[in-house]
Motif scaffolding. Structure first.
Motif, short mmCIF file in Angstrom:
data_model
loop_
_atom_site.label_atom_id
_atom_site.label_comp_id
_atom_site.label_asym_id
_atom_site.label_seq_id
_atom_site.Cartn_x
_atom_site.Cartn_y
_atom_site.Cartn_z
N SER A 125 1.17 -1.45 -0.31
CA SER A 125 0.27 0.19 0.21
C SER A 125 0.87 1.44 0.19
O SER A 125 2.25 0.94 0.20
N LEU A 126 -0.33 2.71 -0.13
CA LEU A 126 1.11 3.94 -0.65
C LEU A 126 1.32 4.08 0.72
O LEU A 126 0.54 5.13 1.68
N THR A 127 2.30 3.89 1.77
CA THR A 127 2.49 4.11 3.09
C THR A 127 3.45 5.42 3.22
O THR A 127 4.08 5.25 2.16
N VAL A 128 4.08 5.72 4.49
CA VAL A 128 4.83 6.47 4.86
C VAL A 128 6.10 6.23 4.04
O VAL A 128 6.97 7.48 2.94
N LEU A 129 6.37 5.19 4.19
CA LEU A 129 7.65 4.44 4.41
C LEU A 129 7.51 3.53 2.42
O LEU A 129 9.03 4.39 1.89
N ASN A 130 6.40 3.63 1.75
CA ASN A 130 6.78 3.36 0.77
C ASN A 130 6.68 5.22 -0.38
O ASN A 130 7.68 4.82 -1.49
N GLN A 131 6.23 6.33 0.45
CA GLN A 131 6.40 7.37 -0.07
C GLN A 131 7.91 7.65 -0.46
O GLN A 131 8.40 8.54 -1.21
N ASN A 132 8.47 7.76 0.15
CA ASN A 132 10.33 7.31 1.31
C ASN A 132 11.05 7.13 0.63
O ASN A 132 12.11 8.18 -0.25
N ALA A 133 10.56 5.84 -0.03
CA ALA A 133 11.45 4.98 -0.87
C ALA A 133 11.18 5.45 -2.67
O ALA A 133 12.14 5.48 -3.18
N LEU A 134 10.45 5.78 -2.61
CA LEU A 134 10.22 6.96 -3.88
C LEU A 134 10.87 7.97 -3.92
O LEU A 134 11.16 7.72 -4.99
N ILE A 135 10.31 8.27 -3.42
CA ILE A 135 11.58 9.56 -3.13
C ILE A 135 13.10 9.54 -3.43
O ILE A 135 13.91 10.34 -3.74
N ALA A 136 13.86 8.61 -2.09
CA ALA A 136 14.88 8.17 -2.25
C ALA A 136 15.02 7.45 -4.10
O ALA A 136 16.28 7.21 -4.28
N ALA A 137 14.25 6.71 -4.81
CA ALA A 137 14.72 5.79 -5.79
C ALA A 137 15.04 6.75 -6.84
O ALA A 137 14.48 7.96 -7.01
N THR A 138 16.23 6.01 -7.87
CA THR A 138 16.82 6.17 -8.62
C THR A 138 16.97 6.01 -9.87
O THR A 138 15.65 6.06 -11.07
N ASP A 139 15.76 4.41 -9.75
CA ASP A 139 14.80 3.85 -10.06
C ASP A 139 14.19 2.87 -9.91
O ASP A 139 13.35 2.50 -8.30
N VAL A 140 12.25 2.74 -10.11
CA VAL A 140 11.62 1.85 -9.89
C VAL A 140 11.17 0.45 -10.64
O VAL A 140 11.08 0.30 -11.82
N ILE A 141 11.01 -0.45 -9.65
CA ILE A 141 10.56 -1.51 -11.14
C ILE A 141 9.32 -2.08 -10.36
O ILE A 141 9.22 -2.28 -8.86
N ILE A 142 8.43 -2.56 -11.05
CA ILE A 142 6.86 -2.42 -10.93
C ILE A 142 6.61 -4.32 -11.26
O ILE A 142 6.37 -4.92 -12.53
N PRO A 143 6.68 -5.15 -10.04
CA PRO A 143 6.19 -6.60 -10.31
C PRO A 143 5.14 -6.50 -10.54
O PRO A 143 4.21 -5.99 -9.34
N THR A 144 4.57 -7.34 -11.45
CA THR A 144 2.61 -7.74 -11.70
C THR A 144 1.98 -8.68 -12.00
O THR A 144 3.03 -9.23 -12.51
N THR A 145 1.36 -9.24 -11.46
CA THR A 145 0.47 -10.37 -11.94
C THR A 145 -0.45 -10.07 -13.69
O THR A 145 -0.76 -8.68 -13.34
N VAL A 146 -0.68 -10.99 -14.28
CA VAL A 146 -1.24 -10.73 -15.13
C VAL A 146 -3.13 -11.03 -15.23
O VAL A 146 -3.47 -12.11 -16.02
#
Length: 321
Positions: A125-146
C-alpha cells in the motif's frame, strides 16, 4: 554511487519479495555489491533469505542508529537490513518529522559508495515508508500479475509515481509474474501490457512452484533449483537489467555444482560464434527479426535471447561442469 531501486506494487501477493530476492541475488552472483532494505512490516525478506536478524530498520528510524550497525550479510555480496512488525510504530515517528518524506533517503546516503545497488522491498500500500522509498529511488521496478485487477491497478500506480516523482521516467521495468502461458487470459493481458508499456515490460516470470518452495525454505531460486523455469526466467531478467543499467561486473561468481547457485555470465561482452554438437554454427542475429542476440549462462544452460522480439532459445551445456 549505488542505484537505489524501489520494487513496488500497491497490490499484495504479486511476487514483490520473490522478485527482490532473485533479482538482487542474480546481481550479487554477477559480482555486484547489493544491499536489501525491507520496508514492509511483514518482514518477509529475512524469511525468504533464511536469516534471523536481531536488529531491524525500526532502530534506524526511531532510535537513529546508522544502517551500518543494522545490516547483516545474507549471501556473498548481498547484505540485508531487515524489518518486522515493529516497523508499524515507525510510521508514527516519521509522520511527526519535518523531513518525513526523506527519512530513507538520508539513511541510505552514507552507504551509496559502498554498494552498486540498494533495493527497497516495499509493502502493498502507499504507506509513508513507500513514499519515502519512491522519493529516494533512482529506479522503480513494478512486478505485476497478469490479472484484470492487477493490470488496472498498474495504471493508477504509475500515475501515483508520476505525482510523487514529478514524472514517470524513473520507472525502469515492469515484470509480469506468475504467468501461465496455457491460460488465454494470461496471454491476452500480457499482450496488452506489451502494447501499452512497450519495452518497459520484461520477459515474464512463468508460474513455477519451485519459486514459492524456495522462499519457504529460505533460499534463492538459484540455490533451491537452478535448473527450474523460475531460475531461468529471473536469470534472463537480471541480464536485461544489467545491460539497461550498464553494469559490468569486475568478476563473476561461479558455483557450478548441482544444488548451488549458478554461474551467470555477463551479456555485455561481444558474442562469439556458438557451435552446436552437430557442428552447426549459430549466428549472432535473431531468426525472427534479425536483431543482435544476447546470451547468458545459468544453471548449466546457455540461454540465447532477443531483446527486440523476445525470441529465446535455451540448451543444456553438455560436458561442462
Amino acid at each position: 554511487m549505488a542505484r537505489i531501486v524501489a520494487v513496488i506494487n500497491l497490490k499484495g501477493g504479486i511476487g514483490k519479495t520473490t522478485t527482490v530476492v532473485n533479482v538482487s541475488a542474480g546481481l550479487a552472483l554477477k559480482g555486484a555489491r547489493v544491499l536489501l532494505i525491507d520496508i514492509d512490516a511483514q518482514g518477509n525478506l529475512a524469511m525468504a533469505l533464511g536469516v534471523q536478524p536481531r536488529r531491524t530498520l525500526y532502530e534506524a528510524i526511531v532510535e537513529h542508529k546508522p544502517l551500518t550497525d543494522l545490516r547483516i550479510t545474507a549471501r556473498p555480496n548481498l547484505d540485508l537490513v531487515a524489518a518486522n512488525e515493529t516497523l508499524l510504530l515507525a510510521h508514527q515517528a516519521i509522520a511527526g518529522r519535518a523531513d518525513w518524506v526523506r527519512v530513507l533517503e538520508h539513511l541510505v546516503r552514507p552507504l551509496r559508495n559502498e554498494y552498486d545497488f540498494i533495493f527497497f522491498d516495499c509493502g502493498g500500500s502507499l504507506t509513508v515508508l513507500n513514499q519515502n522509498a519512491l522519493i529516494a529511488a533512482t529506479d522503480v521496478i513494478i512486478p505485476t500479475t497478469v490479472e484484470p485487477f492487477a493490470v488496472k491497478g498498474l495504471e493508477k500506480l504509475i500515475a501515483q509515481i508520476g505525482r510523487v516523482k514529478g514524472g514517470t521516467a524513473v520507472v525502469r521495468a515492469i515484470i509480469p509474474t506468475m504467468v501461465d502461458p496455457r491460460m488465454r487470459q494470461s496471454v491476452e493481458l500480457l499482450a496488452y501490457l506489451n502494447r501499452t508499456y512497450g519495452r518497459l515490460v520484461l520477459p515474464p516470470v512463468r508460474v513455477n512452484v519451485r519459486l514459492s518452495e524456495a522462499s519457504a525454505v529460505g533460499k534463492t531460486i538459484y540455490e533451491h533449483d537452478p535448473r527450474s523455469r523460475g531460475a531461468l526466467d529471473y536469470a534472463q531478467i537480471v541480464e536485461l537489467l544489467s545491460k539497461d543499467w550498464d553494469f559490468r561486473p569486475a568478476r563473476l561468481v561461479a558455483t557450478p555444482n548441482a544444488g548451488q547457485s549458478p554461474t551467470v555470465s555477463s551479456a555485455a561482452s561481444p558474442l562469439a560464434p556458438l557451435v552446436t554438437g552437430g557442428g552447426e554454427v549459430q549466428t549472432d542475429t535473431c531468426p525472427n527479426c534479425n536483431h543482435r542476440l544476447q546470451r547468458a549462462t545459468v544453471a548449466g544452460y546457455r540461454i540465447t535471447y532477443c531483446t527486440n522480439c523476445r525470441y529465446r532459445r535455451q540448451e543444456l551445456i553438455r560436458g561442462e561442469p
